[in-house]
Each structure stands twice: as C-alpha cells, then as structure tokens.
Design an enzyme around this catalytic site. Structure first.
Site, short mmCIF file in Angstrom:
data_model
loop_
_atom_site.label_atom_id
_atom_site.label_comp_id
_atom_site.label_asym_id
_atom_site.label_seq_id
_atom_site.Cartn_x
_atom_site.Cartn_y
_atom_site.Cartn_z
N HIS A 61 -15.69 0.96 -4.02
CA HIS A 61 -14.41 1.29 -3.68
C HIS A 61 -13.81 -0.34 -2.81
O HIS A 61 -12.75 -0.51 -2.62
CB HIS A 61 -14.12 2.37 -2.59
CG HIS A 61 -12.61 2.64 -2.90
ND1 HIS A 61 -11.80 2.72 -4.16
CD2 HIS A 61 -11.73 2.84 -1.79
CE1 HIS A 61 -10.38 3.14 -3.86
NE2 HIS A 61 -10.55 3.16 -2.46
N TYR A 73 0.87 -1.26 -0.29
CA TYR A 73 0.13 0.01 0.22
C TYR A 73 0.74 1.11 -0.08
O TYR A 73 1.06 1.94 -0.93
CB TYR A 73 -0.90 0.04 1.12
CG TYR A 73 -2.11 1.08 1.09
CD1 TYR A 73 -3.18 0.84 0.14
CD2 TYR A 73 -1.72 2.30 1.97
CE1 TYR A 73 -4.06 2.05 0.16
CE2 TYR A 73 -2.83 3.21 1.82
CZ TYR A 73 -4.02 3.09 0.97
OH TYR A 73 -4.83 4.17 0.62
N SER A 118 -6.36 0.96 -4.33
CA SER A 118 -6.67 2.05 -4.32
C SER A 118 -5.10 2.89 -4.45
O SER A 118 -4.75 2.86 -5.40
CB SER A 118 -7.21 2.21 -2.70
OG SER A 118 -7.47 4.07 -2.60
N ASP A 153 -17.69 3.17 -7.93
CA ASP A 153 -16.66 3.71 -6.95
C ASP A 153 -16.47 5.29 -7.04
O ASP A 153 -16.02 5.69 -8.14
CB ASP A 153 -15.23 3.20 -7.18
CG ASP A 153 -14.21 3.23 -6.54
OD1 ASP A 153 -14.39 4.24 -5.49
OD2 ASP A 153 -12.97 2.62 -6.65
#
Length: 705
Positions: free
Chosen positions: A677, A478, A558, A642
C-alpha cells in the site's frame, strides 16, 4: 536535467512533433475478457464482468498484470524526458536525512539515510558519543522490499522487539533482540497484523493479530482481531490469548498498551477506523476483571499516561476537537473525568516529554504547540520559524530536553532541540540539498465549496509565477478517515515546483483538520461533500488563473484514489490528467476484502440498506464509467502485494475505463511488483514511480522536450 519549459509558445512549437496523435483515435488496449457475474442488491442487478480479476492467485490474473505492465511500459518509454525526471529525483533525493533522536537505556537512537538507501538505518550512540549501526533494514532482503515497521524497546531499554514487512504486506514478522549485544532471543514470530508492541517489564509483550484467513492472505477477509501475550523464551504457539476469543469480544481492531510501571494493561477495541471502547486490567492480579473506562463506539478515547493512581486520557467525548482528562483508576468511568486541557476551537493531539504535556494543535491545518504541566498549567507556546508542521516533543520522564521537527512544502525537515525547563530552542540538525527554499512560496487560501462551506488550501510554487492559466498544476487530496493533510516537504513535490509546476493541497471534509464534525461531514451519505470540495478547489485554481483544464492534474492515494476516481468521472471536463493511486474503487464490494469492513464508518456498505447501496452505487468509480465519454488521461497505480486496498479495485477500474474510454487520452495501469500500500516501499521504487507519474502528467498536458 534540463529545465522543462512550460510556456504556451513551446507547446505551439512542438505540437507538430507529438508521438501520439490528438485526433480522437482510441488506443488499442490489451483485451480484458468479460465474465457473466451479476450481483443483486435490494432487487437491483449489478453486473461485475471483471470479477475474475479479484483472484490474486490465478494464472489468468498474473498474465493480465504482465500484459498491462508491458503495455504501460512501452507507452512511458516513449517519453523522452522520463529518464531526465528520474535523474532529477535521484539527485535531489540524494541528501542525508536524520530522524528525531530518542533515548533507550544507555543509548541515543535515531534513524538515518545517507541519501539513496532503500531503507533508513537505525543508528545509536553511547554516552561517549561513539556511533554504531544498530539495525540495518537494507540487509533484510536483496531488493530492499523488506522494511522495518515497528521498533519498540522495553522500559529499561535492555530489550527490543521489532516488526518487519515483506513486500509491502500488512502482515508482519516479529523479532526480539538483546539491545546491548544485538543477539536474537527466541524464534521469529509470524502472522502479526495491525499491531504495536507493548512490553510487560522484561518478561514479554502484548501484540495483536487475526486468525490466518482461508484463501489468499492478501485479499481474504480478516475481521476478528485478537490480543496475545508472548512470554520471552516460549514458542509462539504457547502465546496466551488475552482478548478476542469470546463471542462478546469480537472486534475488528484490538490493541494493548501497558503503563510505564508495568502494572496496568489498557485494551482498546473498535469495529471501525473511528470510535473505540477502552478497558483496563490489573496485571498484578491474574483474576482481575476488565474494568470499563469508555464503553461507547461512537467516540474515541485513548490512554496517554499514568501518574500514581491517576490515568490521563485523550478523548473526543463531548469534545469533537478533543480534550485531555484525568481520572482515578479506582473509578475510571467518564462521569468522573476531570479536564486537564479543555477542548478549544482547534484539534488537539497530546505528546509527553520530561514530565510535561505538549498540546499540539492544528490551526487551519498548520501547527501550534503549547507546553503544560500535569495539572494543566500553561508553561509556554513553542515558536516556529514559519508556518508549517511540527512533530515530536517526546522524551522520557527523567529527561530535561526534547526534540522536534519542522517542515512545510518548501522547507526540508529540520530538527530542533528544546530545553524543557527554559524553553530555549536550538538547531539540532538541518539538511543540505540542492533546493533553495527562499525561491518558493506557499500561500494558504480559502474558497467556498458547492454548499458554501469554507475550505482551506495551500498552493506552492516558484516565486514570480505568472497567473496566465498555463501552469502545469498538480492538485492533491484525501478527504477521509479523520486524516489531516499538513504541509510537509517532499522530494517529488520539490522537483515538480522546481520545474515551474504548481502544487495545491486542499483540506477537504472527511479529514481531521477541524475535528470530528469535519470528519463526519464527509462520511457515508455525505461523502459527495468531499468530491464537491475537491471539484471546487479545481474551479478556484482555474478561476484565479493558476492553471486551466488543459494543465490540471489530480492525484490521490487510497481513499484519495477514490476521490480522484469519483471526481474524474463526475467532471471529466475539468481535468487533463488523473492519477488514482492504490484506490478504493469498487464501493459495493470493498468491505468483503481483508480489513475493508472496518472502513464502514466512513463509507457505509452496500449491505446496510437500500438507500446506502444506491448512494454508494451513484458515486462508486467502477460503476459510473460511461460509454462515449472522453475521460482525462489516466494512470492507475497499485501494488501486487497491497493487502490494505487490494489491487483488484485498480484492476477492475482500469479494465472498465479502457473498455469505455472515447478519444485518445490514454488509460494505463502501473502495477508495482513485490509492493504493497506504500509504507516501507524502497526509495528506488518510489523514485521510479514518481518519475513515471510526472512524465505521464507532463506528456499528456502536451509538453514536449
């Protein structure tokens, strides 16, 4: 499901039976038309030929989505073990899961999922132990795509407000119930976004939202958050605007929380996802001014609790790893703050239970928890059964016990009950599923990134793993927004390692594992550090022979989708498969959609300066796909609802990659309909998605069955 064999011998035996040819032949992708849109940034012209895909309401975009989904579906259907993986996921997922119990009024509430229900159900028990369903989100919609996002009781537990999300959208609807009778009170509130619920006694509550945007509510920019007060029994149109209406009250994120005695409203305001101002208002005085507690957007300060006139705050002001301070409400400014729990070398997070403070620390991304009293006196350290992640430690002030959960990559979430006075702990609930944790190992290693920074990584696999470079390996990351990746059990990961795969998670810069300095080291013009950390993780796994480039896949969602998109383009030789999920992939225009401008603390924007524009353009995945390069096999995933990271990011990136890909590694996009999302996605859709991802990865590693 039969065991998927990952041996080199099997690969050699089945090579002649592959459906797709490995002769460099390019796939015949659906045609995506190109427009002539060109933007100019500081004198530099940047074409944007797929700008038309940003229009999520157009028939053309809908047709493109349908065509791409059909093309992807046909490809995935050829994989013979795809259904087997789905069945394995269903079988392992089909176990009872229970959330931490919490007391409200005369009841104990908890979430429970019997196994494959699309949404977890809220149950409650009375003082005699009689159990009943309190709220079942599975009844909100026929297909399970309407989810429960927030459940907030009034202080005495007699009233409850809950927020729901439809189709995965960040926009919410609010419903109020009499908690005892479960009867609705008033009309349904609409157009709530990025909001909690803060009750003021039993009279009403505060919530936050934006003005409804012009154009598409799923992609149009929303950048002025407002705090409202809803009085029970009144229509929403009469709700009082508390903050955000004046010109000097323009902020992207505004929220409110009320002290437990109902007297004080604390308002937090921010322009980005990091840094906030904090003020307080006396609700007993209608003309009382807003009193400033913290006036800097460069630091984070959050209300924790009140004891009499003493406010407790968690802050990183002069403490990058955070500290707990107290101050009298008469003079709440920072020069009067007194440390209760000082900053340490580890990142602090605070929770409250039964009149005690629990300091939850991250030590190299794993949990360490200490109990204190309100004067900062150390009581005890909580002991855990293993290295992993502990969560919970919350209870009303008059309670004498608390509950917490413990988990890691190989240990399903288990719940414990703790006596707050004696510290004694016992099992409260443990899961029963077809997964034997003792057969697996999670090992934390440290490696050096490109600039020599020491990065931790946890690698999980079945015991007896041969370090021969032939193990299918999934590297997940991430690296942003102060988000910490701590070890947690996941059914898809369990299925992956159960079949012989390796799962690796590095704690990259940009995250919150080592505090604000660690976060800042992966932001704006230091963002490349994050990509370098991820690339170095891959190189470590290859060097130590956990895997090799032909058996290495990368995955992230993301901001993690940006990570995957950037690294697969910078080092296509290092990875066989790439899975960018709901990714931020157009770094020049991300801030023009929904609440994207609030991400500028991490990214900067192309409008900031020529230097920032050039830096973003140099790594923006959409703008760095090169002609003539054989990129890894790529499955881009997104949801058509999203409105956090709009699907146009994924649409445009997939189109660009399909147009320029060389060789036979496929570039596909999977667009989930009526999904957002990720939060609140029905279990059935999550299983289908993970089956497709794992099948795609294994198939493109050359594994046949």
């Amino acid at each position: 499901m039969k065991q998927i064999l990952f041996s080199a011998t099997l690969l050699a035996l089945v090579a002649c039976n592959q459906t797709a040819k490995n002769d460099g032949t390019r796939m015949d992708y659906p045609e995506t038309k190109k427009g002539d849109v060109v933007d100019t940034y500081f004198g530099t012209q940047v074409p944007d030929p797929y700008r038309w895909l940003e229009d999520d309401r157009s028939a053309e975009t809908a047709a493109w989505v349908k065509t791409q989904n059909e093309f992807t579906g046909k490809y995935l259907q050829q994989i013979p073990y795809r259904e087997g993986i789905k069945k394995e996921l269903e079988e392992l997922w089909n176990y009872e899961r229970v959330g931490l119990p919490f007391t409200e009024g005369n009841y104990i509430y908890y979430y429970r999922n019997s196994g494959l229900k699309n949404q977890s159900v809220v149950f409650r028990k009375d003082k005699d132990g009689k159990e009943e369903v309190f709220l079942d989100p599975n009844t909100f919609s026929a297909d399970g795509t309407t989810s429960l996002s927030t459940l907030e009781f009034s202080e005495d537990g007699s009233l409850v407000a809950y927020l729901i999300s439809e189709g995965g959208s960040d926009w919410r609807k609010g419903i109020v119930l009499n908690a005892e009778t479960k009867e609705r009170i008033g009309d349904t509130l609409v157009d709530i976004k990025f909001s909690g619920v803060a009750w003021k006694g039993n009279e009403g509550f505060f919530y936050s939202s934006y003005d409804k945007p012009k154009g598409s509510e799923l992609s149009a920019k929303t950048d002025r958050h407002k705090l409202y007060y809803h009085k029970l029994g009144k229509p929403q149109k009469e709700d009082e605007l508390i903050f955000g209406g004046k010109e000097d009250e323009k902020y992207r994120y505004v929220s409110g929380v009320v002290s437990s005695d109902g007297r004080y409203l604390f308002i937090s305001m921010a322009q980005a996802t990091s840094g906030n101002k904090l003020v307080v208002k006396d609700l007993n005085n209608a003309t009382a001014p807003l009193v400033v507690i913290s006036n800097s957007l460069e630091t984070d300060t959050d209300f924790v609790d009140m004891q009499g006139s003493t406010i407790y705050l968690q802050t990183n002001l002069n403490a990058p790893n955070k500290r707990l301070v107290k101050v009298d409400i008469a003079k709440p400014q920072s020069e009067n703050w007194v440390d209760v729990i000082p900053e340490t070398e580890n990142v602090l997070s605070i929770s409250l239970a039964g009149g005690y403070i629990f300091a939850q620390y991250m030590v190299d991304a794993v949990s360490e928890v200490k109990q204190y009293d309100y004067n900062g006196k150390f009581i005890r350290q909580v002991e855990f059964p293993n290295v992993g992640t502990a969560s919970g430690f919350s209870a009303k002030k008059n309670e004498t016990r608390t509950y917490y959960s413990f988990t890691n990559y190989a240990t399903p979430t288990t719940l414990y009950e703790m006596d707050l006075v004696t510290g004694k702990t016992k099992y409260y609930w443990r899961p029963f599923l077809m997964f034997n944790s003792v057969d697996y190992e999670s090992k934390q290693v440290f490696y050096n990134s490109k600039d020599g920074t020491r990065i931790p990584m946890i690698i999980t696999y079945k015991k007896g793993l041969k370090l021969d470079g032939n193990n299918p390996t999934l590297l997940y990351g991430y690296g942003g927004f102060n988000v910490s990746l701590q070890p947690r059990f996941s059914v898809p990961v369990a299925v992956w390692i159960k079949q012989g795969g390796v799962y690796a998670v590095p704690n990259l810069r940009g995250g919150g594992e080592y505090g604000k300095k660690w976060h800042d080291a992966g932001t704006k013009m230091q963002k490349q550090n994050v990509f370098d950390d991820f690339i170095a993780a891959a190189e470590y796994l290859i060097k130590e022979k956990y895997t090799s480039p032909n058996y290495l896949a990368i995955k992230g969602g993301s901001n993690g989708g940006l990570l995957v998109g950037a690294t697969m383009l910078q080092r296509p030789d290092l990875f066989k498969v790439a899975i960018p999920e709901v990714g931020v992939l157009d770094m020049l225009r991300y801030h023009t959609f929904t609440a994207g401008a609030g991400w500028a603390y991490d990214y900067g924007t192309a409008a900031d300066s020529k230097e920032m524009f050039e830096y973003l353009k140099n790594y923006s995945p959409l703008h760095n796909v090169k002609q003539g390069v054989n990129y890894p096999a790529t499955l881009v995933t997104t949801g058509d609802h999203d409105d956090r990271v709009v699907p146009a990011h994924s649409f445009k990136f997939a189109a660009e990659l399909q147009a320029k890909q060389t060789g036979d590694n496929p570039v596909l996009i999977r667009i989930e309909t009526n999904a957002g999302h990720g939060a609140g996605t029905p279990v059935s859709k999550v299983i289908e998605l993970n089956a497709d991802i794992q099948a795609f990865i294994l198939w493109n590693m050359g594994i046949r069955k």
